[in-house]
Design a protein around this motif. Structure first.
Motif, PDB file in Angstrom:
ATOM      1  N   TYR A 382       0.856  -1.189   0.000  1.00  0.00           N
ATOM      2  CA  TYR A 382       0.000   0.000   0.000  1.00  0.00           C
ATOM      3  C   TYR A 382       0.890   1.236   0.000  1.00  0.00           C
ATOM      4  O   TYR A 382       0.653   2.197  -0.733  1.00  0.00           O
ATOM      5  CB  TYR A 382      -0.897  -0.045   1.239  1.00  0.00           C
ATOM      6  N   VAL A 618      -8.934  10.158   9.919  1.00  0.00           N
ATOM      7  CA  VAL A 618      -8.258   8.904   9.583  1.00  0.00           C
ATOM      8  C   VAL A 618      -7.596   8.360  10.844  1.00  0.00           C
ATOM      9  O   VAL A 618      -6.765   9.031  11.437  1.00  0.00           O
ATOM     10  CB  VAL A 618      -7.207   9.120   8.472  1.00  0.00           C
ATOM     11  N   GLU A 620      -5.153   5.727  11.988  1.00  0.00           N
ATOM     12  CA  GLU A 620      -4.141   4.856  11.358  1.00  0.00           C
ATOM     13  C   GLU A 620      -2.821   4.978  12.091  1.00  0.00           C
ATOM     14  O   GLU A 620      -2.377   6.079  12.390  1.00  0.00           O
ATOM     15  CB  GLU A 620      -3.999   5.301   9.889  1.00  0.00           C
ATOM     16  N   ASN A 625       1.416   4.892   5.660  1.00  0.00           N
ATOM     17  CA  ASN A 625       0.019   4.842   5.220  1.00  0.00           C
ATOM     18  C   ASN A 625      -0.726   6.122   5.577  1.00  0.00           C
ATOM     19  O   ASN A 625      -1.625   6.559   4.854  1.00  0.00           O
ATOM     20  CB  ASN A 625      -0.675   3.625   5.820  1.00  0.00           C
ATOM     21  N   THR A 629      -2.696   8.058   2.645  1.00  0.00           N
ATOM     22  CA  THR A 629      -4.142   8.305   2.719  1.00  0.00           C
ATOM     23  C   THR A 629      -4.417   9.813   2.747  1.00  0.00           C
ATOM     24  O   THR A 629      -5.307  10.315   2.052  1.00  0.00           O
ATOM     25  CB  THR A 629      -4.734   7.622   3.968  1.00  0.00           C
ATOM     26  N   CYS A 640      -8.624  16.587   6.050  1.00  0.00           N
ATOM     27  CA  CYS A 640      -8.278  15.307   6.653  1.00  0.00           C
ATOM     28  C   CYS A 640      -7.483  15.485   7.944  1.00  0.00           C
ATOM     29  O   CYS A 640      -6.572  16.301   8.017  1.00  0.00           O
ATOM     30  CB  CYS A 640      -7.467  14.558   5.612  1.00  0.00           C
ATOM     31  N   LEU A 691     -10.676   0.785   6.827  1.00  0.00           N
ATOM     32  CA  LEU A 691      -9.646   0.890   5.786  1.00  0.00           C
ATOM     33  C   LEU A 691      -8.580  -0.113   6.179  1.00  0.00           C
ATOM     34  O   LEU A 691      -7.834   0.104   7.120  1.00  0.00           O
ATOM     35  CB  LEU A 691      -9.087   2.313   5.778  1.00  0.00           C
ATOM     36  N   LYS A 714      -7.132  -2.071   1.343  1.00  0.00           N
ATOM     37  CA  LYS A 714      -5.912  -1.425   0.870  1.00  0.00           C
ATOM     38  C   LYS A 714      -5.116  -2.394   0.014  1.00  0.00           C
ATOM     39  O   LYS A 714      -5.075  -3.580   0.372  1.00  0.00           O
ATOM     40  CB  LYS A 714      -5.047  -1.004   2.069  1.00  0.00           C
TER      41      LYS A 714
END
Ligand code: ADP
Length: 735
Positions: A382, A618, A620, A625, A629, A640, A691, A714
């Motif tokens: 990814y 998000v 994460e 990543n 993203t 974001c 995700l 992903k």
């Protein structure tokens, strides 16, 4: 007193009856005639002729197996023997006659033979009791056939036997019962006998006048006699009369009648006659002996036949016994074998059970392994794909860089290959669903060629691409799966060819409705594949003559190719010759309907030109990543915010409003599922999209249960992410 009636006389009469009552064969008639002549000869004391004729008749009777004729023949022979030669032999022939007579239905012959036997016992053996027994039997037969003459003679016989034992009372009853019948009749013999017996009866009662009256009458009647045989009876009358005078001491008269008796006796029983009987009788006896021998031999033959048959039966029995024994043995063996097999099967079953349990454990381990590897590989990939995208976006001038494009393609290819390798079971279970993407066939193939260029150069191969210009510019289909097919086939072609050329040809084969069928051909001038291997190479993990260090393949390429082609509704055909080259051909129908194509393009454009400034949170933990993203989202004008821990995310959601949460699953402190559950617990209804690098099917159930709204795997196509976000927000707003 003696009286003897000879039973032969009625032949002629009986013969006539037979002639009327039943049809006789010629030979039987002839025999009857012979016997008639034999009888007549006997009455005329021509014993030689009588015996010779009876002998012929007897032999013939044997030939036609006629018991009646045999009985009659033996009867005449018996008479001749008894009268002139040997009483015992005569008795023997009467017995034979009686044996054969009893086998017939003819009561007359039975009557005669019994009478003759009675007479033999009376006059030859002086056994009057036995004699009376036979006479009485004869009387039953004669009464049965209602023959009055026969009844008359038989009664005379019985009377004579009783008189012989001085039982005059019993005897005279039989005499009186037939007296009238005799007187009225014309039977000379009967009349002589009756008178003679009454003579004796009255002589015994000492009524001399009456006795002499009857004796004289008897003698008078005797003188009328013309039949020679009756002379013997007459002879007896003289004897009885002499006895009478002797009893009354009239010796002169007694001497006179005794003399008459002697003379007549000598006339009847002369030596010449006896000699003739001996001779003719001897021949009959020879015949009898021969017959006896034949019979014994016949019996012997029968016995040996029986013996042979019984030997055969015994042999068969023994064979059957052995067969049964063998069957029994094989049954026993079979049973033993079955028992053994059963035991072995039981053991094998146990082993299989254990193996199955082991396989199940292994399968579980494999699933676990697949899941882990899938996640672990996908996460860094990814990053590679994402970062490549970012570079391409940030440095638009590099967009035409073949290296960067190759990197991007290779990363994407590697990712899908990993997916395919790890999901090979799913491919086989046809769980892969082709996606609809819009693409240009020429661009796709060129990209593949570019990524493989370095192998072409390494092997000094010329790569030739020929694309039919009539193929629609944009077609709809799963370009990733198509690339996978090409990647495998073209890389194989380049790997197995040196200093040659690899041709990729795409032709529009036909158009059916809105579908364009494109025929692809990948051919090389390489080593080729032997006929025997051509079927095998499509199987999993099959590699032909793999050289160590030469080429590192997995042997999965062609089996993936074939299965993917099948998903496209196609089949890969192979033509190859060793040392000449190989050609793989397949045809796929792609949707090329313009309206559908525009629809897809429009959808993408709408998403990309979104005027909404959605605020996305998000969650994460992976730094790379996070960047990827964030870049993708901000590239689409979304606002974001990144946060790397579930608890912090919950806190933030409580204080700040967001449109959507993109939630990673695998996080160190609290995972995505638990975080979502807590969010829902707090009554926050914000859409949460997972995700994740996990396989979608693996987590769907848990994701929905924890309160998540959707899942994105992903790496993803940015367009797809925007689509899902937009849809989910629109849906929430509509609610
Ligand atoms: P891998 O390439 O990983 O060995 P594949 O399934 O792609 O596995 O191919 C199986 C085998 O088929 C190869 O090992 C090779 O022996 C043979 N093969 C495939 N393509 C070609 C080709 N173009 N020319 C000659 N042999 C080939």
């Amino acid at each position: 007193m003696k009286f003897k009636k000879i039973y032969l006389l009625l032949f002629a009469l009986i013969l006539q009856n037979f002639a009327f009552s039943q049809e006789q064969t010629r030979s039987k008639k002839e025999i009857e005639k012979l016997l008639e002549d034999a009888g007549n000869a006997f009455f005329n004391l021509d014993v030689d002729k009588s015996l010779k004729l009876s002998k012929i008749a007897l032999n013939d009777a044997y030939l036609i197996k006629d018991d009646e004729l045999m009985a009659k023949s033996y009867n005449i022979i018996g008479l001749n023997f008894e009268e002139f030669y040997n009483v015992d032999k005569g008795l023997n022939y009467y017995n034979k006659a009686l044996y054969h007579a009893n086998l017939t239905n003819n009561d007359s012959i039975k009557d005669w033979v019994n009478n003759n036997l009675g007479s033999l016992y009376s006059y030859r053996k002086n056994d009057f009791k036995t004699s009376i027994k036979y006479y009485k039997k004869a009387l039953i037969y004669s009464e049965k056939i209602k023959d009055s003459i026969e009844i008359m003679y038989t009664r005379l016989n019985i009377c004579s036997a009783y008189f012989a034992i001085n039982d005059y009372n019993n005897g005279v009853e039989y005499l009186n019962s037939i007296k009238d019948f005799v007187v009225k009749g014309n039977q000379l013999e009967a009349k002589i006998s009756m008178c003679s017996m009454y003579g004796s009866y009255y002589s015994n009662l000492k009524d001399n006048p009456k006795a002499e009256l009857f004796f004289n009458e008897a003698i008078r009647l005797s003188e009328l006699n013309t039949t020679q045989l009756l002379d013997s009876n007459v002879c007896d009358v003289y004897n009885d009369y002499a006895t009478h005078y002797k009893k009354n001491k009239d010796f002169e008269k007694a001497f006179y009648y005794l003399n008459l008796h002697k003379e007549l006796k000598e006339k009847v029983y002369n030596d010449e006659r006896i000699k003739k009987v001996k001779l003719a009788g001897g021949e009959i006896e020879l015949d009898e002996l021969e017959r006896q021998i034949n019979r014994i031999e016949g019996e012997k033959d029968e016995q040996s036949k029986d013996l042979k048959e019984s030997k055969l039966i015994v042999l068969l029995f023994v064979i059957i016994f052995f067969i049964l024994l063998l069957l029994l043995y094989s049954l026993y063996k079979n049973n033993k074998f079955r028992d053994q097999s059963n035991k072995e099967l039981k053991i094998a079953n146990e082993e299989l059970k254990i193996a199955k349990e082991k396989a199940e454990v292994a399968s579980q381990l494999k699933t676990q392994f697949v899941s882990t590897i899938s996640h672990e590989l996908r996460t860094p990939l990814y990053g590679v794909v994402g970062i490549t995208n970012i570079i391409l976006e940030e440095h638009k001038e590099l967009a035409s860089s073949p290296h960067l494009n190759s990197l991007k393609f290779s990363a994407r290819y590697l990712l899908s290959l990993v997916n395919d390798l790890l999901q090979i079971n799913k491919i086989e279970e046809n769980k892969i669903v082709l996606e609809n993407m819009i693409f240009n066939i020429s661009d796709e193939i060129k990209t593949i060629i570019e990524s493989l260029e370095f192998i072409a150069v390494k092997n000094n191969n010329k790569l030739i691409l020929k694309i039919d210009s009539s193929i629609p510019e944009f077609i709809i289909g799963d370009k990733l799966r198509l690339s996978q097919i090409f990647m495998n086939l073209v890389s194989n072609a380049l790997k197995f060819t040196k200093n040659g050329e690899v041709k990729i040809i795409a032709d529009l084969d036909r158009v059916e409705g809105t579908k364009s069928f494109i025929k692809f051909q990948i051919s090389d001038t390489g080593v080729g594949i032997a006929k025997v291997d051509q079927e095998k190479i499509f199987e999993k993990f099959v590699q032909i003559e793999r050289k160590e260090g030469d080429y590192q393949g997995t042997g999965l390429g062609l089996s993936i190719v074939q299965k993917l082609a099948e998903l496209f509704g196609s089949k890969v055909e192979l033509e190859s010759e060793e040392g000449v080259g190989t050609t793989f051909t397949f045809t796929i129908g792609f949707e090329s309907d313009e309206s559908k194509r525009n629809e897809i393009i429009n959808n993408i454009e709408v998403d990309l030109s979104s005027k909404h400034f959605y605020k996305i949170l998000v969650v994460e933990d992976n730094k790379i990543n996070q960047i990827v993203t964030k870049k993708i989202l901000e590239g689409n004008n979304f606002k974001c915010q990144i946060i790397d821990d579930g608890y912090a995310a919950i806190n933030l959601l409580e204080s700040e409003a967001f449109d959507v949460v993109l939630m990673d699953i695998n996080m160190p402190i609290i995972n995505g599922f638990e975080t979502t559950k807590l969010i829902r617990k707090k009554g926050i209804t914000i859409p949460v999209i997972a995700l994740t690098a996990f396989d979608k099917e693996e987590i769907t159930e848990e994701a929905l249960a924890s309160g998540m709204n959707d899942i994105i795997i992903k790496p993803f196509e940015p367009v797809k992410l925007f689509q899902i976000i937009t849809n989910i927000i629109n849906k929430k707003n509509a609610d």
